[in-house]
Design a protein around this motif. Structure first.
Motif, PDB file in Angstrom:
ATOM      1  N   GLY A 184      31.340 -30.569 -56.355  1.00 29.33           N
ATOM      2  CA  GLY A 184      31.506 -31.724 -55.471  1.00 29.33           C
ATOM      3  C   GLY A 184      32.840 -32.288 -55.330  1.00 29.33           C
ATOM      4  O   GLY A 184      33.179 -33.154 -54.475  1.00 29.33           O
ATOM      5  N   SER A 185      33.877 -32.019 -55.881  1.00 30.78           N
ATOM      6  CA  SER A 185      35.102 -32.145 -55.635  1.00 30.78           C
ATOM      7  C   SER A 185      35.614 -31.818 -54.359  1.00 30.78           C
ATOM      8  O   SER A 185      35.347 -30.762 -53.632  1.00 30.78           O
ATOM      9  CB  SER A 185      36.024 -32.002 -56.839  1.00 30.78           C
ATOM     10  N   ASN A 186      36.880 -32.608 -53.890  1.00 31.26           N
ATOM     11  CA  ASN A 186      37.505 -32.287 -52.864  1.00 31.26           C
ATOM     12  C   ASN A 186      38.141 -30.649 -52.855  1.00 31.26           C
ATOM     13  O   ASN A 186      38.871 -30.530 -53.994  1.00 31.26           O
ATOM     14  CB  ASN A 186      38.260 -33.241 -52.350  1.00 31.26           C
ATOM     15  N   ALA A 187      38.253 -29.659 -51.758  1.00 29.53           N
ATOM     16  CA  ALA A 187      38.687 -28.508 -51.953  1.00 29.53           C
ATOM     17  C   ALA A 187      40.111 -28.557 -52.207  1.00 29.53           C
ATOM     18  O   ALA A 187      40.741 -27.807 -53.064  1.00 29.53           O
ATOM     19  CB  ALA A 187      38.117 -27.699 -50.899  1.00 29.53           C
ATOM     20  N   ALA A 188      40.945 -29.314 -51.547  1.00 27.56           N
ATOM     21  CA  ALA A 188      42.302 -29.541 -51.289  1.00 27.56           C
ATOM     22  C   ALA A 188      42.800 -30.080 -53.024  1.00 27.56           C
ATOM     23  O   ALA A 188      43.818 -29.724 -53.476  1.00 27.56           O
ATOM     24  CB  ALA A 188      42.883 -30.459 -50.350  1.00 27.56           C
ATOM     25  N   GLY A 189      42.084 -30.986 -53.340  1.00 29.64           N
ATOM     26  CA  GLY A 189      42.262 -31.632 -54.691  1.00 29.64           C
ATOM     27  C   GLY A 189      42.065 -30.576 -55.808  1.00 29.64           C
ATOM     28  O   GLY A 189      43.003 -30.543 -56.804  1.00 29.64           O
ATOM     29  N   ALA A 190      41.037 -29.987 -55.780  1.00 29.91           N
ATOM     30  CA  ALA A 190      40.612 -28.737 -56.630  1.00 29.91           C
ATOM     31  C   ALA A 190      41.801 -27.648 -56.573  1.00 29.91           C
ATOM     32  O   ALA A 190      42.108 -27.077 -57.571  1.00 29.91           O
ATOM     33  CB  ALA A 190      39.438 -28.080 -56.356  1.00 29.91           C
ATOM     34  N   LEU A 191      42.078 -27.183 -55.276  1.00 27.09           N
ATOM     35  CA  LEU A 191      43.468 -26.510 -55.244  1.00 27.09           C
ATOM     36  C   LEU A 191      44.699 -26.805 -56.011  1.00 27.09           C
ATOM     37  O   LEU A 191      45.045 -26.048 -56.751  1.00 27.09           O
ATOM     38  CB  LEU A 191      43.594 -26.014 -53.890  1.00 27.09           C
ATOM     39  N   ASP A 223      36.086 -22.987 -46.957  1.00 25.04           N
ATOM     40  CA  ASP A 223      36.902 -22.189 -46.059  1.00 25.04           C
ATOM     41  C   ASP A 223      38.395 -22.321 -46.470  1.00 25.04           C
ATOM     42  O   ASP A 223      39.331 -21.479 -46.441  1.00 25.04           O
ATOM     43  CB  ASP A 223      36.920 -22.958 -44.606  1.00 25.04           C
ATOM     44  N   LEU A 224      38.792 -23.506 -47.290  1.00 27.94           N
ATOM     45  CA  LEU A 224      40.109 -23.461 -47.677  1.00 27.94           C
ATOM     46  C   LEU A 224      40.375 -22.367 -48.884  1.00 27.94           C
ATOM     47  O   LEU A 224      41.607 -21.793 -48.911  1.00 27.94           O
ATOM     48  CB  LEU A 224      40.446 -25.159 -48.293  1.00 27.94           C
ATOM     49  N   LEU A 225      39.553 -22.448 -49.856  1.00 32.79           N
ATOM     50  CA  LEU A 225      39.772 -21.662 -50.970  1.00 32.79           C
ATOM     51  C   LEU A 225      39.633 -20.162 -50.656  1.00 32.79           C
ATOM     52  O   LEU A 225      40.144 -19.120 -51.383  1.00 32.79           O
ATOM     53  CB  LEU A 225      38.587 -22.058 -52.012  1.00 32.79           C
ATOM     54  N   VAL A 226      38.893 -19.756 -49.369  1.00 34.42           N
ATOM     55  CA  VAL A 226      38.818 -18.351 -49.362  1.00 34.42           C
ATOM     56  C   VAL A 226      39.717 -17.833 -48.003  1.00 34.42           C
ATOM     57  O   VAL A 226      39.445 -16.761 -47.701  1.00 34.42           O
ATOM     58  CB  VAL A 226      37.412 -17.922 -48.914  1.00 34.42           C
ATOM     59  N   PHE A 227      40.491 -18.946 -47.524  1.00 34.98           N
ATOM     60  CA  PHE A 227      41.554 -18.800 -46.473  1.00 34.98           C
ATOM     61  C   PHE A 227      42.318 -17.419 -46.261  1.00 34.98           C
ATOM     62  O   PHE A 227      42.319 -16.813 -45.457  1.00 34.98           O
ATOM     63  CB  PHE A 227      42.451 -19.838 -46.510  1.00 34.98           C
ATOM     64  N   TRP A 228      42.980 -16.999 -47.633  1.00 35.16           N
ATOM     65  CA  TRP A 228      43.678 -15.777 -47.637  1.00 35.16           C
ATOM     66  C   TRP A 228      42.799 -14.345 -47.446  1.00 35.16           C
ATOM     67  O   TRP A 228      43.563 -13.619 -47.393  1.00 35.16           O
ATOM     68  CB  TRP A 228      44.593 -15.649 -48.948  1.00 35.16           C
TER      69      TRP A 228
END
Length: 337
Positions: free
Chosen positions: A106-113, A167-172
């Motif tokens: 449940g964490s924010n994707a940008a923060g997790a990244l 979407d952010l984590l699979v962007f590449w």
């Protein structure tokens, strides 16, 4: 008729001198040998298989080269300082687990990244401190880190994998279709990283310091270079690159698995060495490393298309490393005469 004291011209006394000198020059030039090897591999697999040049397979080759290519870039920086990193694949795997598990919970994707990138960079820092400040052998440090980090990955993930849909984590893993070949954004990022580090290594003082430390650390110290700081900065930078590789890996396969990339360290070392970078430090280029990465992925793909068992592919990869190091040793020794 020659008089007894006349010496034969070199070309007459040694008919193969010109060919040998040409071969030696090619092998000493960072990119000529690897580029020729890549061309030969592509030609052989194009002739021996019906599917190697298919757009779908070329897309897979490009996608497979992204993670290994980024790991190899970080590895090359360390090898240029006469070090080695056996833990780079493990660091990337832990990075994928951290990013994916935090988002899954449940964490924010940008923060997790950002946390995943920070973890990878921190591990590079730890390895760098042990090598640069305590003077421990890079092989021993990173071999120990390899075991520790893989164990931590399994403990932190409870030995399970985490699917990734953000979407952010699979962007590449997304991209554009160019003539039937899917070129992902990760491919463009890889090229951009190599271009950036080519500039850094060839045009900046930091890059010159890296080569100087790899060539002769004592001489570098006497010229005013802070050797421990340079080595530490290299490990930190490599750690960040491993974190980027973790992000790219989630785009390649949207699933964080603690058992993934078990041979990534060997494949990254192979890419660096067959790309013309010396394991003894101080010699190599990022262009050669990129070509070496393509050789590794082309070899894997071609052997798979030819129906060769994956175990034999590992044999071929390991043999490539041994041959490349042997050639480097022979010609490095020959250059000192």
């Amino acid at each position: 008729m020659r008089s007894p004291g006349t010496t034969r011209p070199a070309a007459e006394s040694e008919p193969g001198t010109a060919l040998r000198d040409t071969l030696r020059y090619a092998l000493r030039t960072p990119t000529i040998g690897p580029l020729a090897a890549l061309a030969v591999a592509v030609l052989v697999f194009s002739v021996t298989t019906d599917t190697f040049l298919a757009p779908e397979n070329l897309s897979v080759v490009l996608q497979q080269s992204i993670v290994i290519g980024t790991l190899a870039l970080g590895q090359s920086l360390i090898i240029l300082t006469a070090g080695i990193d056996l833990a780079n694949g493990a660091i990337a795997v832990l990075g994928t687990i951290v990013m994916a598990k935090l988002v899954f919970e449940g964490s924010n994707a940008a923060g997790a990244l950002l946390i995943g990138l920070a973890v990878a960079t921190f591990l590079g820092l730890v390895n760098g401190l042990l090598v640069a400040r305590l003077g421990l052998p890079p092989f021993i440090v990173t071999l120990g880190a390899l075991s520790v980090i893989y164990a931590v990955s399994r403990l932190y993930s409870d030995s399970r994998s985490y699917p990734v849909t953000n979407d952010l984590l699979v962007f590449w893993g997304n991209g554009v279709d160019l003539g039937g070949v899917l070129v992902t954004w990760g491919t463009f990022l890889l090229v951009g990283l190599y271009a950036f580090f080519w500039y850094v290594l060839t045009k900046t003082a930091w890059g010159r310091h890296i080569y100087a430390v790899g060539n002769a650390p004592e001489s570098a110290r006497l010229t005013g270079i802070n050797v421990p700081r340079t080595v530490l900065s290299v490990y930190i930078t490599a750690g960040l690159l491993y974190g980027v590789a973790a992000w790219q890996a989630l785009g390649r396969i949207p699933n964080a698995d603690p058992n993934a990339y078990q041979t990534a360290n060997l494949e990254s070392i192979t890419a660096v060495v067959i790309g013309g970078t010396s394991l003894f430090g101080g010699r190599g280029s990022v262009a050669g490393v990129l070509i070496g990465t393509l050789i590794v992925t082309v070899l894997r793909s071609g052997l798979t298309q030819a129906g060769i068992d994956s175990l034999y592919q590992d044999v071929a990869t390991g043999t490539l490393v041994i041959v490349a190091v042997g050639v480097d040793k022979v010609f490095r020794r020959g250059g000192t005469r």
